[in-house]
Structures are given as structure tokens and as C-alpha cells.
Scaffold this motif. Structure first.
Motif, PDB file in Angstrom:
ATOM      1  N   GLU A  12      44.558 -33.002  47.211  1.00 58.88           N
ATOM      2  CA  GLU A  12      45.299 -33.978  46.421  1.00 58.88           C
ATOM      3  C   GLU A  12      46.194 -34.843  47.301  1.00 58.88           C
ATOM      4  N   ASP A  16      50.909 -33.038  48.680  1.00 57.07           N
ATOM      5  CA  ASP A  16      50.543 -31.817  47.970  1.00 57.07           C
ATOM      6  C   ASP A  16      50.473 -30.643  48.946  1.00 57.07           C
ATOM      7  N   TYR A 104      57.327 -36.817  44.221  1.00 55.80           N
ATOM      8  CA  TYR A 104      55.960 -36.335  44.009  1.00 55.80           C
ATOM      9  C   TYR A 104      55.958 -35.068  43.155  1.00 55.80           C
ATOM     10  N   ARG A 105      56.903 -34.142  43.455  1.00 53.82           N
ATOM     11  CA  ARG A 105      56.992 -32.905  42.688  1.00 53.82           C
ATOM     12  C   ARG A 105      57.316 -33.195  41.226  1.00 53.82           C
ATOM     13  N   LYS A 108      54.213 -34.440  39.589  1.00 55.79           N
ATOM     14  CA  LYS A 108      53.237 -33.360  39.464  1.00 55.79           C
ATOM     15  C   LYS A 108      53.614 -32.419  38.332  1.00 55.79           C
ATOM     16  N   GLU A 109      54.896 -32.095  38.211  1.00 55.99           N
ATOM     17  CA  GLU A 109      55.341 -31.235  37.113  1.00 55.99           C
ATOM     18  C   GLU A 109      55.138 -31.924  35.769  1.00 55.99           C
ATOM     19  N   ALA A 111      52.830 -34.116  35.123  1.00 56.19           N
ATOM     20  CA  ALA A 111      51.385 -34.087  34.860  1.00 56.19           C
ATOM     21  C   ALA A 111      50.953 -32.723  34.337  1.00 56.19           C
ATOM     22  N   ASN A 112      51.528 -31.659  34.898  1.00 51.04           N
ATOM     23  CA  ASN A 112      51.198 -30.309  34.425  1.00 51.04           C
ATOM     24  C   ASN A 112      51.675 -30.106  32.990  1.00 51.04           C
TER      25      ASN A 112
END
Length: 249
Positions: A12, A16, A104-105, A108-109, A111-112
């Protein structure tokens, strides 16, 4: 040895990979030990290149960025700069990278979270359940396991070091081209009948070419969803098994 180019969707991006290393070694994202993380990052990139995996140039750009930050933190400041600069507002070379990682984190969180909501919403229907099996695909019903590509690379690094330590100082190497399809069929045969095997057991031969082809064969089998992998605990042994519904060789 034949050259194999394998592209795996689990990659990713470099951020990532950095987050994976930060979580793995349980370090503070706001106080990253740049020297340690850089060394681990370069080890992963070197392993990807050694296996001839198709990696994007952005991984190499991030490697250069980490080395630049590491150099800035190692080099002492000039005395004039130290006198002019207020220690409380001393610029940290890691600031920009930390900001990118935190952002980014966050995405990503998010998106999860959206993925979990999508999964929950998919369980709700406005009418009684209907038979939609003819519209479903095999990929919707099964997964390839809970092991990431980073876990597989780490296991391969560990295996390579173990083989290197046991390898005699002087040896005669015979070059032999091993078709990756043959190794895939051999692994399928070993796993048929519901048998589980340890990742390390697949490397019965210490020849470097055999090890690389075996590793790439496992990645291809994971990508085609012929096999699944699981790992009970961090740094634990990776187990490989045939997915249900797959025809045996």
C-alpha cells in the motif's frame, strides 16, 4: 536463474510500511527512533529487490528521505547556529515525516471504519433474504488468511539468516532453473487433504534459487487464493494450508 516478476496487491506504499514497523516495534510515532526504523525499512526494501518483486519507485524515494533525516540527526550543528537558535524552537528533521504519517494513519483508520460500517450495512435487508448465490463470487466468501505480505517478508528474512548461518564457507553451486509453476504444484500437493505446513518446512533445500522460487510460489498461491496463511502471535510461526473448495492436484 529465471527472472520472475510478481506484483502483490498487499503493498500500500512506503508510509504503510513505516506504520507497520512503528506498530511492530511499539515506538512513539511522535518520537521515531530514525536510526532503527531506517535500518529495518532498508532491510525490507532490500529483501523486496532481492526477490525481484515489482515495487514502486516511491519506496526508494522514502528510503532516501529516511537516510537524509538520519544524517541530519547525526551531524552536529555549527556553534554559530546553536547560539542563534532558541533550543525550545529547535527544528526537528522528523517533523514533516511525522506529520505525513499521522495524516496517513488518520485516513487509514477512517477507511477501516468505513469498511466496517459497509460490512455491517451489508447485513441489513429491506425484505426477507433471497437466494443470491448465483451472483456471489468465491472471493466474497473466503479470505486468504490474516497474514500480511510484511509478515511473509519478515519470515523469509529470518529463514535466509538461518540458512546463511548453517551454510558451509565453501560450496559448489549448480545453477538450475526451477519453473515457478512446478513449485506451485508441489506446494499444492503437500497441502492437499487439509494438511497444514509451517512456512519454514517448505524450504527443504538450502539453495538460494530454490528458496526464492518457493517464496514467490507461495505469494502467487496467496494471490490466486489457492492457499491461506495464519499466524497465531506476533513473530510466531506462519502456517500455510489449502483453502476449502480448491481442487487438489
Amino acid at each position: 536463474m529465471m527472472q520472475y516478476n510478481v506484483k502483490v496487491d498487499a503493498f500500500e506504499g512506503p508510509l504503510d510500511l513505516l506504520l507497520h514497523l512503528i506498530n511492530k516495534y511499539e515506538v512513539d510515532i511522535y518520537d521515531i527512533p530514525v536510526s532503527q526504523i531506517t535500518d529495518q525499512y532498508l532491510t525490507f526494501v532490500h529483501t523486496m529487490q532481492e526477490l525481484e518483486l515489482d515495487i514502486a519507485s516511491e519506496y526508494l524515494v522514502m528510503a532516501a528521505t529516511l537516510l537524509a533525516i538520519k544524517s541530519k540527526m547525526l551531524l552536529p550543528q555549527k556553534e554559530e547556529e546553536m547560539l542563534e537558535q532558541d533550543p525550545e524552537f529547535e527544528e526537528d528533521p522528523r517533523d514533516e515525516l511525522v506529520q505525513r504519517l499521522v495524516e496517513y494513519r488518520r485516513f487509514k483508520e477512517a477507511a477501516n471504519d468505513l469498511k466496517k460500517k459497509e460490512s455491517s450495512r451489508s447485513l441489513l435487508y429491506a425484505r426477507p433474504p433471497a437466494d443470491i448465490s448465483e451472483f456471489s463470487t468465491e472471493d466474497d466468501q473466503t479470505s486468504i488468511g490474516d497474514v500480511t505480505l510484511y509478515d511473509m517478508l519478515a519470515a523469509f528474512q529470518k529463514m535466509s539468516r538461518r540458512v546463511k548461518d548453517k551454510k558451509p564457507k565453501r560450496t559448489t553451486v549448480q545453477s538450475e532453473e526451477i519453473p515457478i509453476e512446478d513449485r506451485m504444484n508441489a506446494i499444492r500437493y503437500q497441502l492437499q487433504g487439509g494438511h497444514k505446513k509451517r512456512f519454514s518446512d517448505l524450504f527443504s533445500e538450502a539453495d538460494r534459487g530454490h528458496m526464492i522460487v518457493t517464496f514467490l510460489a507461495v505469494l502467487e498461491l496467496m494471490k490466486t487464493r489457492d492457499v491461506a496463511c495464519e499466524q497465531d502471535q506476533n513473530f510466531g510461526e506462519i502456517m500455510i494450508f489449502e483453502r476449502e473448495g480448491k481442487a487438489s492436484v
